[in-house]
Design a protein around this motif. Structure first.
Motif, PDB file in Angstrom:
ATOM      1  N   PRO A  73      39.576  59.040  30.093  1.00 14.88           N
ATOM      2  CA  PRO A  73      39.617  57.749  30.803  1.00 14.88           C
ATOM      3  C   PRO A  73      39.566  57.933  32.310  1.00 14.88           C
ATOM      4  CG  PRO A  73      41.746  58.246  29.796  1.00 14.88           C
ATOM      5  CD  PRO A  73      40.805  59.347  29.404  1.00 14.88           C
ATOM      6  N   GLY A  74      39.197  56.863  32.991  1.00 16.76           N
ATOM      7  CA  GLY A  74      39.231  56.873  34.440  1.00 16.76           C
ATOM      8  C   GLY A  74      40.678  56.779  34.914  1.00 16.76           C
ATOM      9  N   GLU A  75      40.842  56.836  36.215  1.00 24.02           N
ATOM     10  CA  GLU A  75      42.190  56.754  36.790  1.00 24.02           C
ATOM     11  C   GLU A  75      42.200  55.666  37.852  1.00 24.02           C
ATOM     12  OE1 GLU A  75      43.259  60.602  38.280  1.00 24.02           O
ATOM     13  OE2 GLU A  75      42.900  61.563  36.349  1.00 24.02           O
ATOM     14  N   LEU A  76      43.253  54.881  37.836  1.00 29.21           N
ATOM     15  CA  LEU A  76      43.421  53.807  38.807  1.00 29.21           C
ATOM     16  C   LEU A  76      44.898  53.717  39.169  1.00 29.21           C
ATOM     17  CD1 LEU A  76      42.086  51.432  40.339  1.00 29.21           C
ATOM     18  CD2 LEU A  76      42.528  50.027  38.334  1.00 29.21           C
ATOM     19  N   ILE A 126      25.173  47.655  35.607  1.00 27.10           N
ATOM     20  CA  ILE A 126      26.134  46.891  34.816  1.00 27.10           C
ATOM     21  C   ILE A 126      27.392  46.702  35.648  1.00 27.10           C
ATOM     22  CG2 ILE A 126      27.574  46.897  32.747  1.00 27.10           C
ATOM     23  CD1 ILE A 126      25.315  48.546  31.402  1.00 27.10           C
ATOM     24  N   PRO A 127      27.778  45.458  35.903  1.00 27.34           N
ATOM     25  CA  PRO A 127      28.963  45.224  36.740  1.00 27.34           C
ATOM     26  C   PRO A 127      30.249  45.596  36.015  1.00 27.34           C
ATOM     27  CG  PRO A 127      28.070  43.145  35.959  1.00 27.34           C
ATOM     28  CD  PRO A 127      27.138  44.210  35.497  1.00 27.34           C
ATOM     29  N   LEU A 128      31.186  46.142  36.769  1.00 24.48           N
ATOM     30  CA  LEU A 128      32.524  46.437  36.279  1.00 24.48           C
ATOM     31  C   LEU A 128      33.475  45.482  36.989  1.00 24.48           C
ATOM     32  CD1 LEU A 128      32.486  50.346  36.405  1.00 24.48           C
ATOM     33  CD2 LEU A 128      31.949  48.860  34.462  1.00 24.48           C
ATOM     34  N   THR A 129      34.190  44.690  36.217  1.00 25.27           N
ATOM     35  CA  THR A 129      35.097  43.698  36.791  1.00 25.27           C
ATOM     36  C   THR A 129      36.528  44.176  36.647  1.00 25.27           C
ATOM     37  OG1 THR A 129      33.555  41.928  36.225  1.00 25.27           O
ATOM     38  CG2 THR A 129      35.818  41.284  36.726  1.00 25.27           C
ATOM     39  N   LEU A 130      37.226  44.192  37.761  1.00 29.30           N
ATOM     40  CA  LEU A 130      38.641  44.558  37.771  1.00 29.30           C
ATOM     41  C   LEU A 130      39.468  43.281  37.831  1.00 29.30           C
ATOM     42  CD1 LEU A 130      38.588  47.499  40.350  1.00 29.30           C
ATOM     43  CD2 LEU A 130      38.481  47.627  37.853  1.00 29.30           C
ATOM     44  N   LYS A 131      40.438  43.191  36.945  1.00 29.28           N
ATOM     45  CA  LYS A 131      41.348  42.047  36.911  1.00 29.28           C
ATOM     46  C   LYS A 131      42.599  42.432  37.697  1.00 29.28           C
ATOM     47  CE  LYS A 131      43.051  41.145  32.889  1.00 29.28           C
ATOM     48  NZ  LYS A 131      43.334  40.659  31.529  1.00 29.28           N
ATOM     49  N   VAL A 132      42.942  41.625  38.691  1.00 27.55           N
ATOM     50  CA  VAL A 132      44.101  41.855  39.543  1.00 27.55           C
ATOM     51  C   VAL A 132      45.166  40.821  39.178  1.00 27.55           C
ATOM     52  CG1 VAL A 132      44.941  41.974  41.920  1.00 27.55           C
ATOM     53  CG2 VAL A 132      42.596  42.693  41.382  1.00 27.55           C
ATOM     54  N   VAL A 176      52.038  44.002  41.282  1.00 25.96           N
ATOM     55  CA  VAL A 176      50.598  43.925  41.047  1.00 25.96           C
ATOM     56  C   VAL A 176      50.203  44.974  40.018  1.00 25.96           C
ATOM     57  CG1 VAL A 176      49.914  45.500  42.927  1.00 25.96           C
ATOM     58  CG2 VAL A 176      48.330  43.719  42.172  1.00 25.96           C
ATOM     59  N   ARG A 177      49.256  44.613  39.185  1.00 26.29           N
ATOM     60  CA  ARG A 177      48.670  45.526  38.204  1.00 26.29           C
ATOM     61  C   ARG A 177      47.179  45.235  38.166  1.00 26.29           C
ATOM     62  NH1 ARG A 177      51.229  46.518  32.463  1.00 26.29           N
ATOM     63  NH2 ARG A 177      52.772  47.253  33.913  1.00 26.29           N
ATOM     64  N   ILE A 178      46.376  46.285  38.065  1.00 31.01           N
ATOM     65  CA  ILE A 178      44.920  46.144  38.087  1.00 31.01           C
ATOM     66  C   ILE A 178      44.335  46.901  36.908  1.00 31.01           C
ATOM     67  CG2 ILE A 178      42.837  46.554  39.457  1.00 31.01           C
ATOM     68  CD1 ILE A 178      44.713  46.576  41.915  1.00 31.01           C
ATOM     69  N   GLY A 179      43.317  46.325  36.294  1.00 28.32           N
ATOM     70  CA  GLY A 179      42.675  46.995  35.174  1.00 28.32           C
ATOM     71  C   GLY A 179      41.270  46.487  34.958  1.00 28.32           C
ATOM     72  N   LEU A 180      40.502  47.250  34.206  1.00 28.50           N
ATOM     73  CA  LEU A 180      39.140  46.867  33.857  1.00 28.50           C
ATOM     74  C   LEU A 180      39.193  45.670  32.922  1.00 28.50           C
ATOM     75  CD1 LEU A 180      36.070  47.544  33.925  1.00 28.50           C
ATOM     76  CD2 LEU A 180      36.470  48.895  31.868  1.00 28.50           C
ATOM     77  N   GLU A 181      38.458  44.627  33.244  1.00 28.03           N
ATOM     78  CA  GLU A 181      38.362  43.455  32.381  1.00 28.03           C
ATOM     79  C   GLU A 181      37.231  43.704  31.384  1.00 28.03           C
ATOM     80  OE1 GLU A 181      38.508  38.642  32.729  1.00 28.03           O
ATOM     81  OE2 GLU A 181      37.565  39.735  34.347  1.00 28.03           O
ATOM     82  N   HIS A 211      39.015  52.939  29.189  1.00 29.60           N
ATOM     83  CA  HIS A 211      40.354  52.464  29.517  1.00 29.60           C
ATOM     84  C   HIS A 211      40.627  52.758  30.989  1.00 29.60           C
ATOM     85  CE1 HIS A 211      41.768  52.633  25.069  1.00 29.60           C
ATOM     86  NE2 HIS A 211      40.618  52.023  25.215  1.00 29.60           N
ATOM     87  N   LEU A 212      40.897  51.719  31.738  1.00 29.73           N
ATOM     88  CA  LEU A 212      41.173  51.850  33.167  1.00 29.73           C
ATOM     89  C   LEU A 212      42.207  50.789  33.531  1.00 29.73           C
ATOM     90  CD1 LEU A 212      40.280  53.324  35.811  1.00 29.73           C
ATOM     91  CD2 LEU A 212      38.744  51.395  36.208  1.00 29.73           C
ATOM     92  N   ARG A 213      43.430  51.223  33.787  1.00 32.56           N
ATOM     93  CA  ARG A 213      44.508  50.297  34.128  1.00 32.56           C
ATOM     94  C   ARG A 213      45.539  51.029  34.971  1.00 32.56           C
ATOM     95  NH1 ARG A 213      45.753  45.289  32.847  1.00 32.56           N
ATOM     96  NH2 ARG A 213      47.899  44.628  32.620  1.00 32.56           N
ATOM     97  N   SER A 214      45.959  50.376  36.024  1.00 28.58           N
ATOM     98  CA  SER A 214      46.979  50.973  36.895  1.00 28.58           C
ATOM     99  C   SER A 214      48.363  50.685  36.338  1.00 28.58           C
ATOM    100  CB  SER A 214      46.879  50.387  38.309  1.00 28.58           C
ATOM    101  OG  SER A 214      47.385  49.073  38.339  1.00 28.58           O
TER     102      SER A 214
END
Length: 179
Positions: A28-31, A67-73, A142-147, A166-169
């Motif tokens: 997974p990525g890291e955030l 392809i857009p990647l949307t982050l949900k804040v 605050v929490r951020i993750g890939l939507e 999976h990408l979530r702080s």
């Protein structure tokens, strides 16, 4: 007999190497949120974030293919919660990577390379508008993750199950001056 053992051994080695490669692609990525604050502005409020972001291989490939990647804040105080989105996107014709507000369509930043885009997330300024005034209290989170639901249809199912998507702080909390 010996030749068939060598072929079987070579086949098993190939499968093992393929499995290692597959596991590497599933990392997974890291955030992580390194810092955050809400600043009052003329238009309401601005969320200032310091993020460390590393995309997984499949996420980087998707971004590089447009392809857009949307982050949900998700921003919370004891009295209110706000949800904002940030879109990371590449436009091949202009060869630009953009950080956009998908709700307003406003471009927040533009970069010439994906590495510069990820580096630019170290100082992200996200307008909250008048909704930001509802965020009061001694502590904000605050929490951020890939939507994943914002991904194109064919990627949604793999994004649910494959670790590479999976990408979530972790949640980041800080105290405010005005409590």
């Amino acid at each position: 007999m010996r030749r068939s053992r060598n072929i079987v051994s070579a086949g098993l080695l190939a499968l093992l190497l393929a499995g290692c490669t597959l596991l590497d692609e599933q990392t997974p990525g890291e955030l992580a949120v390194r810092g955050a604050r809400v600043q009052a502005t003329v238009d309401g409020a601005m969320l200032e974030l310091a993020l460390d972001c590393r995309l997984s291989g499949p996420m980087s490939d998707a971004l590089d293919r447009g392809i857009p990647l949307t982050l949900k804040v998700e921003l919370k105080s004891p009295q209110a919660a706000l949800l904002r989105r940030v879109e990371l996107r590449y436009f091949p014709l202009s060869r630009r990577y953009l950080v956009r507000d998908p709700d307003s369509g406003r471009v927040l930043r533009s970069y010439a390379a994906s590495a510069a885009l990820l580096d630019g997330l170290r100082a992200l300024h996200l307008p909250l508008g008048r909704d930001g005034s509802r965020l009061t209290g001694p502590e904000l989170r605050v929490r951020i993750g890939l939507e994943r639901s914002a991904l194109p249809g064919p990627l949604r199912l793999p994004a649910l199950f494959e670790p590479a998507w999976h990408l979530r702080s972790p949640e980041y909390a800080w105290t405010t001056d005005a409590g």
